[in-house]
Structures are given as C-alpha cells and as structure tokens.
Write a protein that holds these residues in place. Structure first.
Motif, short mmCIF file in Angstrom:
data_model
loop_
_atom_site.label_atom_id
_atom_site.label_comp_id
_atom_site.label_asym_id
_atom_site.label_seq_id
_atom_site.Cartn_x
_atom_site.Cartn_y
_atom_site.Cartn_z
N LYS A 1 -3.76 8.67 -8.77
CA LYS A 1 -4.35 7.60 -7.79
C LYS A 1 -2.99 6.59 -7.37
O LYS A 1 -2.43 6.01 -8.14
CB LYS A 1 -5.37 6.85 -7.91
CG LYS A 1 -6.69 7.97 -8.01
CD LYS A 1 -8.02 7.02 -8.15
CE LYS A 1 -9.38 7.87 -8.42
NZ LYS A 1 -9.41 8.79 -6.97
N VAL A 2 -2.79 6.71 -6.22
CA VAL A 2 -1.42 5.70 -5.56
C VAL A 2 -2.27 4.46 -5.08
O VAL A 2 -3.43 4.28 -4.63
CB VAL A 2 -0.89 6.41 -4.57
CG1 VAL A 2 0.28 5.31 -4.09
CG2 VAL A 2 -0.38 7.67 -4.96
N LYS A 3 -1.36 3.32 -5.47
CA LYS A 3 -1.99 2.14 -5.16
C LYS A 3 -1.98 1.88 -3.36
O LYS A 3 -1.17 2.65 -2.78
CB LYS A 3 -0.98 0.85 -5.43
CG LYS A 3 -1.36 0.59 -6.99
CD LYS A 3 -0.24 -0.74 -7.79
CE LYS A 3 -0.30 -0.70 -9.03
NZ LYS A 3 0.45 -1.56 -9.46
N PRO A 4 -3.06 1.32 -3.03
CA PRO A 4 -3.19 1.12 -1.52
C PRO A 4 -2.17 0.39 -0.68
O PRO A 4 -1.36 -0.74 -1.35
CB PRO A 4 -4.50 0.62 -1.18
CG PRO A 4 -4.90 -0.33 -2.33
CD PRO A 4 -4.19 0.55 -3.45
N ASP A 5 -1.77 0.47 0.45
CA ASP A 5 -1.09 -0.42 1.47
C ASP A 5 0.46 -0.50 1.07
O ASP A 5 0.86 -1.79 1.21
CB ASP A 5 -1.62 -1.90 1.24
CG ASP A 5 -3.28 -2.07 1.85
OD1 ASP A 5 -3.35 -1.38 2.79
OD2 ASP A 5 -3.99 -2.61 1.10
N LEU A 6 0.94 0.44 0.63
CA LEU A 6 2.48 0.65 0.10
C LEU A 6 3.00 1.20 1.19
O LEU A 6 2.49 2.26 1.86
CB LEU A 6 2.81 1.05 -1.13
CG LEU A 6 2.07 0.35 -2.34
CD1 LEU A 6 2.24 1.14 -3.69
CD2 LEU A 6 2.47 -1.14 -2.58
N THR A 7 4.35 0.83 1.71
CA THR A 7 4.97 1.75 2.70
C THR A 7 6.26 1.79 2.12
O THR A 7 6.86 1.11 1.43
CB THR A 7 5.12 0.75 3.96
OG1 THR A 7 5.95 -0.31 3.83
CG2 THR A 7 3.76 0.63 4.45
N PHE A 8 7.12 2.71 2.97
CA PHE A 8 8.72 2.84 2.84
C PHE A 8 9.20 1.75 3.82
O PHE A 8 8.76 0.97 4.44
CB PHE A 8 9.00 4.14 3.37
CG PHE A 8 8.66 5.39 2.30
CD1 PHE A 8 9.47 5.61 1.46
CD2 PHE A 8 7.61 6.05 2.53
CE1 PHE A 8 9.37 6.81 0.44
CE2 PHE A 8 7.14 7.28 1.65
CZ PHE A 8 8.09 7.66 0.67
N GLN A 9 10.62 1.64 3.74
CA GLN A 9 11.43 0.84 4.40
C GLN A 9 11.43 0.98 5.72
O GLN A 9 11.81 0.25 6.44
CB GLN A 9 12.78 0.78 3.79
CG GLN A 9 12.57 0.08 2.29
CD GLN A 9 13.94 0.45 1.56
OE1 GLN A 9 14.81 1.11 1.97
NE2 GLN A 9 13.92 -0.07 0.29
#
Length: 540
Positions: free
Chosen positions: A98-106
C-alpha cells in the motif's frame, strides 16, 4: 500462517526526526542567494533512469531525486517504510503493498500503485537495463525476456511487456506474486531499480535518463554529460527527509581523476584524497576536524575469466595468487587505516549474515603460494598476467601494488589494463586475465553479496563460474520461513563459494570523507560510504 511485515523502525524514525526537524533553510544560511552544495561524480555515468542505474554515483544522485517504498536506517541499515504505507505477506510469495496517499511526481502526476507497476514492468521487460535481473523472482519474468546472442545483443524482442506477477488492486494498492517464497523481498525495495516512474518519463525514456522526473526533494535541471549535473530543491516536496539549508546541488564529473585539489581550493564540499595526498591530509589538524568515517560494506575483489582457457581454471592457481598478495602492507600503506584486508565475501557485521574468516586462502603466505602455483603447473613461460580495471587513479595504485606483490612472490610478470569502459568489458566477458571487481550491497542482506554468482548455467555471468550446489543452497535460503533462517542458508552458500574459490576477496573499504567548513551533520551511507545528502546541514 506466519505474517511478515516491514514497519517503520523507531530508531530510523528518530534519526530522521532529529536531523530534519528544527530550522528551515533560511534560518540556517544567511546569504544573499541560493545555497549550492558542490559534490563530485567519480565514475563515468551514462544514465539517471532508475531501472538502469547501478553505480555509486548515479545511485547517490537518484537518492535525492526519487523516493522509494523503503529507506534504510544509516546506523542499523534496517529498512523502514517511506512511500509505502505497508508491505505485507502471509506466505512470502504474494505481497500486498500500500502506497501513502496524496504523493506526486515533480510534474504533478500521482505517485500511486500504477507508478510502481509501470516502472517495474518497464525495467523487467527491457533485458538490457542494469536492474532487469532484480525482477527474476517475479512471476512472469522469464516469459518476457528478449532473445540474446552470445555477445549479449538482442536478436529478437519479446512482445510481452507486463509481469503476470504484478497487479494493481486499487489506486494505492498493488500485489506482487513471486515465483517462490523470498523472506527478504521487502528488504530489497529501497533499491534504485524499484523506484516509481512517471508516465511522462516512459513516453520519452531517453530524455528522462538525462532529466529525470522524480518524486524526491530535488529535481535535476540540467545534465551536461561528462561535465556536471545540476539540481534544485523541489519546493512542493511533501515528506520529511530533506536536507537543511541547501537550495541546489552541483555534481562535477571527474571520471576517475582526483577532486582533491578542487576541494582544497574550496570549490568542492566533499572529497577524499588519492593515496599520494593522504598522509598530508591526515596530518592537517584543521582537516581532521572535518572528517567523517564509518564502517564500510564495499568489497573489492579479484575475478578471473573462467569463461576462457588459462591457468586460472585451476583452483590451485587462484589460491596461489591470493596467498601471494600482501594485503596488510598494501592496505596499510595506501588506505591510511580506512580499509581492512578482506577474508570473506560478505562484510563482517555490516549486513545480516556477514562473518569474518570464511576465506581460507586470504592470508599472505608466499611459501604456500609457491607450492600452490607448482601444484597448478606453474605460469606459462613468456606470458604476462593482465589485470583489467577502470581508470580510477586510486584503484590503479592499489592494483599496481597487488601486481608487484604477485610478481615478487610468484615471479609472474603483470600488466595493468585500465579502461574507462571497464564495466562494459566485464559484462561482455571481454577480459583475458585477472580483473578488479567492487561490490557494495543494494540492500542489507548477505544474499545480496552472493546472488550475482547465481547464473543458472555453465559459462554465464561476469566470471563464468557456475555451481548447482551453490545455487540450490541460495534457493533454500530464499524459501526459508523467516529472514533469520534464510540468513543461515545464505551463509552455507558462502561456504560453498569459499571452497570453490572463483574470486579472491581483497579489501573491505570503510566510508571516509573530508568536508568543507560550511557542512554539518555529515553522515555516511552504510552501503556505499557516500555522504547521505538528505541528512546534511549547511551552516554558511
């Protein structure tokens, strides 16, 4: 059913919290412009694509350009979750991440389950990429590999582009199915080859290899290949681990040459002298206050082209070479006490399963060396032993000393063959004599020092050595129910390696760097010995 889980380690979290909490860059650096950290690239570097990056320099850059599922505690080397919310398995074969929410690439794209799945599928389906082999454990890997000729060139591309063992469950969850149980799977996931990749990146991989689209605290703005890489702080970075007081980073490329003169001139923030300058540096009281060292995990060792006929096919010859090398004297004279003679294939105490003394023939013994050489039939008259290596100035000094020791004690003439294309020559099995090798672990497990000897067939791999008994023992470790049980099986595999003796351990290198007056909290990576950029503070 036993459940395996990687959770955030309290010690690692404490180290990070103490380091990154406190003042902001503007509080720590009072100046009129952006603060630039000046570092070095010491090897030839061709790419910054995560799935194709395997040397210390591009790994160090990508460590601040990308975030992985897992990071490693700099003191204990233990993994802790970073981008991962959880990594779980009931059987060590099927893993749910499971990946943490609300993360983005640059570029604004989401860092989600698909970002990891697309990255892993791409690397696994491109046989030529450095990290391709890390996916051998995944279900569906064999079915998607390209057909290669004897020289390693692609004869026919495989049309399959997705691992059958990778599945997106929902936006933030994906499932990995391995071919067989592997208790150490979660430990691997902090390695560069497992970083996520933006969709825009895969639309133009060539451009992404020069200017990556990361999800870490810094983004590359320009790479003039052969000259320098420039990166600037990503102001929208949402997580905690980012260095204080640094607005930009410049990595200057030296390609094997020494950066020490530039460090002394104040143009570089971190450097280490070549052996010729080491004594003067160690005697400088001011420099001694700006010196960081840490136990190292890097092994330098000597390989032979077992894929070709020659005296090295006889184990007695390899034993003779090993016992003819005066490791203690060479390392004491050239390392300034910052390396130790190696007598094992896994760094003792540096990763789980590392033990000293597994190499029986790593002790300097000229008389035993001569006896072993005689037993092997001697060295062919009129022939010269070639020793292949890169064009790194420090390693040339070390291997000249090694060659001198071999010649003095066995009467074998030698010739060093430094080449900037060393890594290509090695991968193409292009050496005609002995050659230098170096390894630092990609993740903290003794298996990682040993697994690249598992080539699956006669004559394959960098050395051309194959042992079914060795590979079966590694497989037993992989299938162990717990990581502790796996470590023991991997130790038994190392014992087989030690008995057959295809390569010669030479030295374990400690991490050591001198740093400029404006740096503080200088911590070295427990694997590569490089400075942990995320933990630095600039105080100018």
């Amino acid at each position: 059913m036993r459940q395996t889980r990687i959770t955030t380690i309290a010690a690692g979290a404490a180290v990070v919290a103490l380091t990154v909490a406190g003042c902001s860059p503007n509080d720590t650096a009072e100046n009129d412009g952006p603060v630039t950290l000046n570092l070095t690239i010491d090897q030839d570097m061709e790419t910054l694509f995560p799935g194709d990056s395997g040397n210390a320099d591009n790994i160090a850059i990508l460590d601040v350009v990308y975030d992985g599922l897992v990071r490693y505690d700099p003191e204990t080397t233990e993994p802790y979750n970073y981008v991962a919310e959880s990594i779980e398995s009931d059987d060590n074969t099927v893993w749910t991440i499971k990946v943490k929410p609300d993360l983005t690439f640059q570029n604004g794209e989401p860092v989600d389950a698909e970002a990891f799945v697309r990255s892993w599928n791409y690397t696994a389906s491109h046989t030529e990429l450095y990290s391709n082999y890390f996916f051998e454990r995944f279900k569906g890997y064999e079915e998607m590999q390209d057909e290669l000729d004897d020289e390693g060139a692609i004869v026919e591309e495989n049309p399959i582009e997705e691992l059958s063992g990778l599945k997106v469950v929902d936006d933030l969850t994906f499932e990995v199915t391995l071919n067989a149980p592997f208790a150490g799977f979660a430990t691997m996931l902090g390695y560069t080859g497992f970083f996520p990749v933006a969709e825009e990146c895969l639309e133009d991989v060539e451009a992404c290899a020069i200017t990556p689209i990361g999800n870490g605290p810094f983004q590359v703005t320009e790479w003039e290949q052969g000259v320098a890489v420039d990166a600037e702080r990503w102001t929208d970075y949402p997580l905690d681990e980012t260095p204080e007081g640094i607005d930009a980073i410049n990595w200057k490329e030296y390609s094997g040459a020494s950066s020490w003169a530039d460090f002394e001139a104040g143009d570089i923030d971190v450097s280490y002298p070549a052996p010729a300058d080491l004594a003067a540096a160690q005697e400088d009281p001011e420099l001694s206050e700006r010196f960081a060292e840490a136990p190292g995990a890097a092994l330098t060792y000597i390989g032979f082209p077992l894929y070709k006929d020659g005296p090295w096919q006889d184990k007695e010859f390899r034993k003779a070479i090993s016992m003819a090398i005066d490791r203690d004297t060479i390392i004491n004279e050239l390392s300034g006490g910052l390396a130790t003679p190696a007598d094992s294939w896994v760094v003792p105490g540096g990763v789980p399963g590392g033990e000293a003394g597994t190499c029986e023939w790593c002790t300097f013994d000229p008389e035993a060396a001569k006896a072993a050489l005689e037993k092997a039939g001697g060295w062919p008259g009129g022939e010269t032993l070639t020793i292949g290596l890169s064009d790194d100035e420090t390693e040339i000094e070390y291997f000249k000393a090694i060659g001198d020791s071999i010649e003095a004690n066995l009467g074998i003439p030698y010739e060093l063959k430094p080449n900037p294309d060393f890594f290509t020559i090695r991968s193409e099995q292009g050496f005609d004599g002995a050659f230098r090798n170096n390894w630092f672990p990609d993740y903290p497990l003794n298996e990682n020092y040993l697994s690249f000897y598992a080539v699956g067939e006669e004559g394959a791999g960098n050395f051309g050595w194959y042992s079914k008994e060795f590979e079966d023992k590694l497989a037993e470790g992989d299938q162990a129910a717990t990581l502790d049980e796996a470590v023991v099986k991997y130790q038994e595999a190392e014992a087989i390696l030690a008995e057959e003796f295809p390569t010669i351990p030479f030295r374990f290198s400690a991490g050591a760097e001198y740093y400029s007056e404006r740096l503080d909290n200088v911590v070295l990576d427990p694997f590569s010995g490089a400075v942990k950029i995320r933990l630095l503070t600039v105080t100018e």
